[in-house]
Design a protein around this motif. Structure first.
Motif: not given
Length: 120
Positions: A55-75
């Motif tokens: 999920x997005x919450x699993x990915x934000x810390x390892x990437x060091x990016x904000x939730x909106x940025x991770x969500x954008x890339x996932x989209x």
């Protein structure tokens, strides 16, 4: 779960015949989704996650990016057909679409190499 088919052409740009402009544009759009370090890391993180999903919450810390940025890339990866998304409660989980990634690898493998690879 909603899977989006990748917009890849049927003919490889390496097949020995010219690729049509529309096919080249579709393939370029999918490859553009790959052409970002954060997106490549997302694909890697999701593939290596338990059960092959995250999920997005699993990915934000390892990437060091904000939730909106991770969500954008996932989209972007989902729209390119490289990921599929499944909504569970308030969370969305993402997993790779192996057939989409294999299709792109096939399109970028010269026909002679493809024949050798299949013969093994």
């Amino acid at each position: 779960m909603r899977a989006v088919k990748p917009a890849t052409p049927a003919v490889s740009p390496l097949a020995g015949e010219p690729i049509k402009r529309a096919d080249a544009e579709r393939l370029a759009g999918v490859l553009k989704a790959f052409a970002d370090p954060a997106r490549l890391r997302l694909l890697s993180l999701i593939q290596s996650a338990p059960n092959g999903e995250a999920s997005v919450s699993d990915l934000t810390a390892p990437l060091g990016l904000s939730q909106p940025t991770v969500s954008h890339h996932l989209r972007i990866l989902t729209e390119a057909g490289l990921l599929e998304r499944e909504k569970r409660g308030v969370w969305a989980y993402y997993r790779l679409v192996p057939s989409a990634i294999a299709a792109i690898a096939d399109l970028l493998t010269p026909p002679r190499k493809r024949a050798t690879k299949r013969a093994r």
